[in-house]
Write an enzyme that holds these catalytic residues in place. Structure first.
Site, PDB file in Angstrom:
ATOM      1  N   HIS A   1      23.227  60.864 -33.288  1.00 31.04           N
ATOM      2  CA  HIS A   1      23.210  62.240 -33.782  1.00 31.04           C
ATOM      3  C   HIS A   1      22.852  62.243 -35.265  1.00 31.04           C
ATOM      4  O   HIS A   1      22.902  61.221 -35.932  1.00 31.04           O
ATOM      5  CB  HIS A   1      24.586  62.892 -33.591  1.00 31.04           C
ATOM      6  CG  HIS A   1      25.029  62.899 -32.168  1.00 31.04           C
ATOM      7  ND1 HIS A   1      24.549  63.792 -31.258  1.00 31.04           N
ATOM      8  CD2 HIS A   1      25.898  62.106 -31.502  1.00 31.04           C
ATOM      9  CE1 HIS A   1      25.107  63.558 -30.084  1.00 31.04           C
ATOM     10  NE2 HIS A   1      25.929  62.528 -30.206  1.00 31.04           N
TER      11      HIS A   1
ATOM     12  N   THR B   1      22.672  46.306 -36.254  1.00 34.39           N
ATOM     13  CA  THR B   1      21.995  47.467 -36.823  1.00 34.39           C
ATOM     14  C   THR B   1      20.553  47.161 -37.218  1.00 34.39           C
ATOM     15  O   THR B   1      19.808  48.072 -37.553  1.00 34.39           O
ATOM     16  CB  THR B   1      22.750  47.966 -38.066  1.00 34.39           C
ATOM     17  OG1 THR B   1      22.766  46.927 -39.039  1.00 34.39           O
ATOM     18  CG2 THR B   1      24.179  48.372 -37.720  1.00 34.39           C
ATOM     19  N   LYS B   2      20.185  45.865 -37.207  1.00 34.85           N
ATOM     20  CA  LYS B   2      18.845  45.439 -37.620  1.00 34.85           C
ATOM     21  C   LYS B   2      18.311  44.422 -36.625  1.00 34.85           C
ATOM     22  O   LYS B   2      19.063  43.776 -35.901  1.00 34.85           O
ATOM     23  CB  LYS B   2      18.896  44.799 -39.012  1.00 34.85           C
ATOM     24  CG  LYS B   2      19.307  45.760 -40.102  1.00 34.85           C
ATOM     25  CD  LYS B   2      19.347  45.066 -41.439  1.00 34.85           C
ATOM     26  CE  LYS B   2      19.808  46.049 -42.519  1.00 34.85           C
ATOM     27  NZ  LYS B   2      19.997  45.403 -43.796  1.00 34.85           N
TER      28      LYS B   2
END
Length: 176
Positions: free
Chosen positions: A106, A156-157
């Site tokens: 979101h 996250t990467k």
């Protein structure tokens, strides 16, 4: 790249409800027939794929799984109905218990969140990847071949091939 979509349209609510019912039936009774229904949701599912009970996905139509991949109990796949939120899992992967693959998110800005739009970005998992228990893989991440994701990690990467990563956020621990 993030792509917006509205998940609360009548059409998408119905698609999600149908996929959730298939998942619910499988989780209640993980029979071969119910597993076949789960796999039938996917864009593609290879030979010898094992999915344990507790599996959940929102749509399934953008999920691709290679051959001989094992998905352990309570895997949550927040997939998207659009191409930009596709989830690809290669062959010979091990997905630990309670792993979350989250291609949907979101907006961070409060005013944008009020618009009820979701954002989707693909997740790509290469071949022979081991994702440890409780790991979370976020949208837009590519995990390359032969890598290991430590238990409880938040990825996250992108993860380079032949690498062990762990932590929150996941960081490279060593080469394999």
């Amino acid at each position: 790249m993030l792509k917006q979509f509205n998940s609360i349209t009548k059409e998408l609510l119905e698609k999600r409800k149908a996929a959730h019912e298939i998942c619910r039936l499988f989780n209640k009774s993980p029979s071969k027939g119910n597993l076949k229904r789960i796999k039938g949701l996917f864009a593609q599912c290879g030979e010898g794929v094992i999915i344990e009970a507790g599996f959940h996905c929102d749509y399934g139509n953008q999920i691709t799984i290679g051959d001989r991949t094992f998905i352990n109990i309570n895997c949550t796949v927040l997939d998207s109905p659009i191409n930009e939120g596709a989830i690809t899992i290669g062959s010979d992967c091990l997905v630990g218990p309670n792993v979350q693959l989250l291609a949907v998110s979101h907006a961070v800005e409060p005013k944008q969140r009020l618009q009820k739009e979701n954002f989707a970005a693909p997740i790509t998992i290469g071949n022979n990847v081991w994702i440890g228990a409780g790991a979370i893989i976020l949208g837009g991440v590519k995990i390359n071949d032969n890598s290991v994701i430590g238990a409880g990690s938040v990825v996250t990467k992108d993860v380079t091939a032949n690498t062990v990563v762990a932590g929150n956020p996941a960081q490279k621990i060593r080469n394999i």
